[in-house]
Structure formats: C-alpha cells, structure tokens
Design a protein around this motif. Structure first.
Motif, mmCIF file in Angstrom:
data_model
loop_
_atom_site.group_PDB
_atom_site.id
_atom_site.type_symbol
_atom_site.label_atom_id
_atom_site.label_comp_id
_atom_site.label_asym_id
_atom_site.label_seq_id
_atom_site.Cartn_x
_atom_site.Cartn_y
_atom_site.Cartn_z
ATOM 1 N N ALA A 105 21.852 -19.758 20.849
ATOM 2 C CA ALA A 105 21.496 -21.070 21.376
ATOM 3 C C ALA A 105 21.293 -20.938 22.884
ATOM 4 C CB ALA A 105 22.623 -22.057 21.081
ATOM 5 N N LEU A 106 20.739 -21.978 23.492
ATOM 6 C CA LEU A 106 20.585 -22.006 24.946
ATOM 7 C C LEU A 106 21.957 -22.060 25.622
ATOM 8 C CD1 LEU A 106 18.676 -22.340 27.406
ATOM 9 C CD2 LEU A 106 18.850 -24.819 27.045
ATOM 10 N N ASP A 145 14.133 -25.613 24.077
ATOM 11 C CA ASP A 145 15.239 -24.893 24.726
ATOM 12 C C ASP A 145 14.788 -23.503 25.178
ATOM 13 O OD1 ASP A 145 17.002 -26.990 24.407
ATOM 14 O OD2 ASP A 145 18.122 -26.085 22.758
ATOM 15 N N MET A 204 18.111 -21.243 19.287
ATOM 16 C CA MET A 204 17.492 -22.209 20.196
ATOM 17 C C MET A 204 16.106 -22.595 19.659
ATOM 18 S SD MET A 204 16.276 -19.928 23.485
ATOM 19 C CE MET A 204 17.813 -19.074 23.783
#
Ligand code: NI
Ligand code: MN
Length: 229
Positions: free
Chosen positions: A142-143, A173, A169
């Motif tokens: 994920a970011l 993002d 992400m």
C-alpha cells in the motif's frame, strides 16, 4: 542492462552473465505471462513475499537452475525445507551482496503467508543495485510515506510500481508513490492480470508525467517487452 517484464509482478533483469528473476509467476498459471518456467535461466531469484502470484514457480526454477534465492527469513526457511539449496535469508533492512551488486529488503505494507496458508508476517520491497543502476521493486505494498525515505537513502533509477489496487496501492495512490520516490523511470506492474486489479496505465502515465512533484518518465511494458535504462 535490460529489464524484461514477464507479466504481473515478474521481471528479469539481465546484465552481462547475471540474470535476476523477480517474483516468478509464469505461464500458464499467470494468464498475463509470456514465459513458462522452463524458459527462464536465472542466476538469482528474488521474492517480495510468499503469495502465489509472486512465487508459484520459484521451487521448480530454483531446483532446475541452481539459482541463488533471496527473500525474507521465514520464507527463506520454507524454501530450504522444499529442497532449494542456495538461499539467502535477510530480514527487513538487511542487504545481501553479490559480485554483480546487492539486494536490500525494505518495508512493504502487505501481508505474507506461506503456500499452506500459514501467516508469516510482513512482505518486503526490493532495492537492487546492479552495475550503476538502482532498481526498486515495491512488491505489493500500500502507499506509505517512507517510500520517500527509502528513495532518499538510495536514489532510484527505475521504480517498479503496482497500480492495480484491491491487493496493493491503486493507481491514484501509485501516482503519489511515484512522486515520493521520484525515480528517473517508473514501470507500472500488478494490473490487468485478473479482474480485481484492472487499471489504466496510460492514464497513470499521463498523471505522473503531468505532476509538478516529480520528473519521472513512465514506461509501460507489455509482458515480454524490455526497457534499457
Ligand atoms: Ni501479495
Ligand atoms: Mn500480488
């Protein structure tokens, strides 16, 4: 030096006699892949984590080729248990050095399990120094804000960035990730393999290249295509 996209999150980086295979998920299990496991001849195999879409073919290819494998310690132990003989087992923050360069495991915000479903904690990103080039494979993260710190610590020439969303992400993002990393070149990955990870790489390219926060160029590779930095 050449970076070949094999589909999904799989890449092969070639430099002279060195062939570094990352996250081998190949044909026919990977519907986006052009290469089958018997068609790759890596000297080294790097894994971001243990999910099937990143290592379905690692044991088969490692046993056939004798390639040196690098991955996070719990996954490395599992590979050894499967009979893979040459395994380096760093944890996050660790660097493994080779005659051709080095591989550093950096954080990635994503889960990690073994093929039998056992939870083994964290995933990794891979920062790879090969020749004069630094390549950052973000894994399934994920970011997160420390992408900027990682890239400040080791300026990145080529970033391999997931854009498909759902398991990683998403592409909005990923634009922010590209801004934080500010690599010379960004190559999108982990999209359009399955319905949940559909994305629009052309729009991602336009958004990154229009951003005032980075001068990164986006190179879109189809499976089988290569980029030379
Ligand atoms: Ni994953
Ligand atoms: Mn994945």
């Amino acid at each position: 030096m050449e970076i070949r996209f094999l589909g999904h999150a799989a890449f092969e980086i070639s430099d002279g006699d060195t062939r570094v295979l990352i996250d081998p998920f190949l044909a026919p299990e990977n519907p986006a892949a052009v290469a089958r496991p018997e068609e790759v001849e890596p000297t080294h195999i790097l894994l971001t984590h243990g999910h099937a879409d990143h290592m379905t073919h690692v044991v088969e290819v490692a046993k056939r080729t004798g390639a040196t494998c690098v991955c996070i310690v719990e996954l490395a132990r599992w590979l050894s248990e499967q009979g893979v003989s040459d395994v380096a087992d760093p944890n996050l923050g660790g660097t493994v050095e080779f005659e051709w360069g080095w591989v550093k495991l950096v954080p990635a915000f994503h889960t990690n399990t073994l093929p039998d479903g056992r939870v083994i904690g964290l995933s990794a990103g891979l920062v790879i120094g090969i020749g004069a080039t630094t390549i950052y494979h973000l894994g399934d993260t994920a970011l997160f804000g420390d992408l900027k710190l990682i890239a400040e610590r080791t300026p990145v020439n080529v970033a391999l960035v997931p854009i498909g969303g759902h398991y990683t992400m998403d592409q909005q993002d990923a634009v922010t990730a590209a801004e934080l990393i500010d690599a010379d070149t960004v190559i999108p990955m982990h999209y359009d393999t399955f319905p949940p990870v559909e994305a629009d790489p052309e729009r991602f390219k336009r958004d990154v290249e229009a951003s005032p926060r980075t001068s990164s160029e986006v190179v879109i590779l189809k499976p089988g295509e290569s980029h030379t930095p």
